[in-house]
Design a protein around this motif. Structure first.
Motif, short mmCIF file in Angstrom:
data_model
loop_
_atom_site.label_atom_id
_atom_site.label_comp_id
_atom_site.label_asym_id
_atom_site.label_seq_id
_atom_site.Cartn_x
_atom_site.Cartn_y
_atom_site.Cartn_z
N THR A 20 9.67 3.43 -7.62
CA THR A 20 10.21 2.98 -6.33
C THR A 20 10.99 4.10 -5.65
OG1 THR A 20 10.33 0.70 -7.12
CG2 THR A 20 11.67 1.26 -5.20
N SER A 21 11.82 4.80 -6.39
CA SER A 21 12.59 5.89 -5.82
C SER A 21 11.68 7.00 -5.29
CB SER A 21 13.55 6.48 -6.87
OG SER A 21 14.51 5.52 -7.24
N VAL A 22 10.65 7.32 -6.03
CA VAL A 22 9.72 8.36 -5.60
C VAL A 22 8.98 7.93 -4.33
CG1 VAL A 22 7.62 9.64 -6.24
CG2 VAL A 22 9.48 9.35 -7.91
N ARG A 23 8.58 6.66 -4.26
CA ARG A 23 7.91 6.16 -3.05
C ARG A 23 8.84 6.26 -1.84
NH1 ARG A 23 6.04 0.40 -4.01
NH2 ARG A 23 5.01 0.69 -2.01
N ILE A 24 10.12 5.93 -2.04
CA ILE A 24 11.10 6.03 -0.95
C ILE A 24 11.26 7.48 -0.51
CG2 ILE A 24 13.55 5.76 -0.36
CD1 ILE A 24 13.53 3.31 -2.30
N LEU A 25 11.39 8.39 -1.48
CA LEU A 25 11.55 9.81 -1.16
C LEU A 25 10.34 10.35 -0.40
CD1 LEU A 25 13.18 11.14 -4.43
CD2 LEU A 25 14.22 11.09 -2.15
N ILE A 38 11.81 0.79 5.92
CA ILE A 38 11.33 1.23 4.60
C ILE A 38 10.83 0.03 3.80
CG2 ILE A 38 11.96 2.31 2.41
CD1 ILE A 38 14.13 3.87 4.02
N ALA A 39 11.62 -1.04 3.79
CA ALA A 39 11.23 -2.26 3.05
C ALA A 39 9.90 -2.79 3.57
CB ALA A 39 12.32 -3.32 3.16
N ASP A 40 9.72 -2.82 4.88
CA ASP A 40 8.45 -3.28 5.46
C ASP A 40 7.30 -2.38 5.05
OD1 ASP A 40 9.74 -5.39 6.69
OD2 ASP A 40 9.79 -4.44 8.68
N GLU A 41 7.52 -1.07 5.17
CA GLU A 41 6.47 -0.10 4.84
C GLU A 41 6.05 -0.18 3.38
OE1 GLU A 41 3.90 3.16 5.78
OE2 GLU A 41 5.24 2.15 7.20
N LEU A 42 7.03 -0.34 2.49
CA LEU A 42 6.75 -0.37 1.05
C LEU A 42 6.50 -1.79 0.52
CD1 LEU A 42 9.31 2.28 -0.22
CD2 LEU A 42 6.89 2.59 0.33
N GLU A 43 6.59 -2.76 1.42
CA GLU A 43 6.38 -4.17 1.06
C GLU A 43 7.24 -4.58 -0.12
OE1 GLU A 43 2.15 -4.56 0.51
OE2 GLU A 43 1.75 -4.34 2.65
N MET A 44 8.55 -4.40 0.05
CA MET A 44 9.48 -4.79 -1.01
C MET A 44 10.67 -5.52 -0.41
SD MET A 44 11.47 -1.28 -2.20
CE MET A 44 10.09 -0.84 -3.17
N ARG A 45 11.35 -6.24 -1.26
CA ARG A 45 12.52 -6.99 -0.83
C ARG A 45 13.65 -6.03 -0.47
NH1 ARG A 45 13.65 -11.34 -5.32
NH2 ARG A 45 15.57 -11.27 -4.14
N TYR A 51 19.31 -1.30 -3.46
CA TYR A 51 19.75 -0.79 -4.77
C TYR A 51 19.25 0.64 -4.96
CZ TYR A 51 19.92 0.01 -9.76
OH TYR A 51 20.15 0.57 -10.99
N ASN A 52 17.95 0.86 -4.67
CA ASN A 52 17.37 2.19 -4.83
C ASN A 52 17.93 3.19 -3.82
OD1 ASN A 52 15.03 2.21 -6.95
ND2 ASN A 52 14.93 0.23 -5.93
N LEU A 53 18.15 2.75 -2.58
CA LEU A 53 18.76 3.63 -1.58
C LEU A 53 20.15 4.06 -2.00
CD1 LEU A 53 17.74 1.98 1.83
CD2 LEU A 53 16.91 4.14 0.89
N ASP A 54 20.95 3.13 -2.51
CA ASP A 54 22.30 3.47 -2.97
C ASP A 54 22.26 4.50 -4.10
OD1 ASP A 54 23.43 1.78 -1.10
OD2 ASP A 54 23.75 0.13 -2.51
#
Length: 134
Positions: A20-25, A38-45, A51-54
């Protein structure tokens, strides 16, 4: 960023091994985005994403580029990736920076765009070098 083996370096290594962190990066490397985008793009809650952004913020791998305000008066943070070299070193001694820079120059590192970065002046890279067992 030069880190010796410690709890902090282990946290960063775990963070960078988290899918998840790598996908965000990767997403933030392309463009700056808000948490909702980001949540919309990655289809996550959103709570999972936050939590991952923090964690990425705490590790210094992303930063808040700007703060905007919604029509309802809510704060909207826009995040971006931070580009830097991350080197993990074994041992407890403070590393000799000139030795590290000399070694990097000898390796003739190239930036992702293919331009030579042997001068290192004001240039940051992203990536991680780590040994097994971290």
């Amino acid at each position: 960023m030069i880190l010796q083996l410690s709890e902090d370096s282990r946290k960063i290594a775990r963070l960078l091994s988290n899918e998840t962190s790598v996908r965000i990066l990767k997403l933030l490397d392309r463009r700056s985005m808000s948490a909702v985008d980001i949540a919309d793009e990655l289809e996550m809650r959103l709570n999972t994403l936050k939590y991952n952004l923090d964690s990425l913020l705490e590790a210094g791998l992303i930063r808040v580029r700007q703060v905007k305000w919604s029509r309802k008066g809510r704060e909207i943070k826009v995040y971006e990736a931070v580009e830097k070299i991350i080197i993990l070193l074994p041992g407890k001694k403070i590393p000799d920076m000139s030795l590290i820079l000399t070694m990097l120059r000898q390796l003739s590192l190239k930036s992702p765009e293919g331009s030579d970065v042997s001068g290192f002046s004001g240039i940051e890279f992203s990536g991680i070098c780590c040994e097994p067992g971290i």
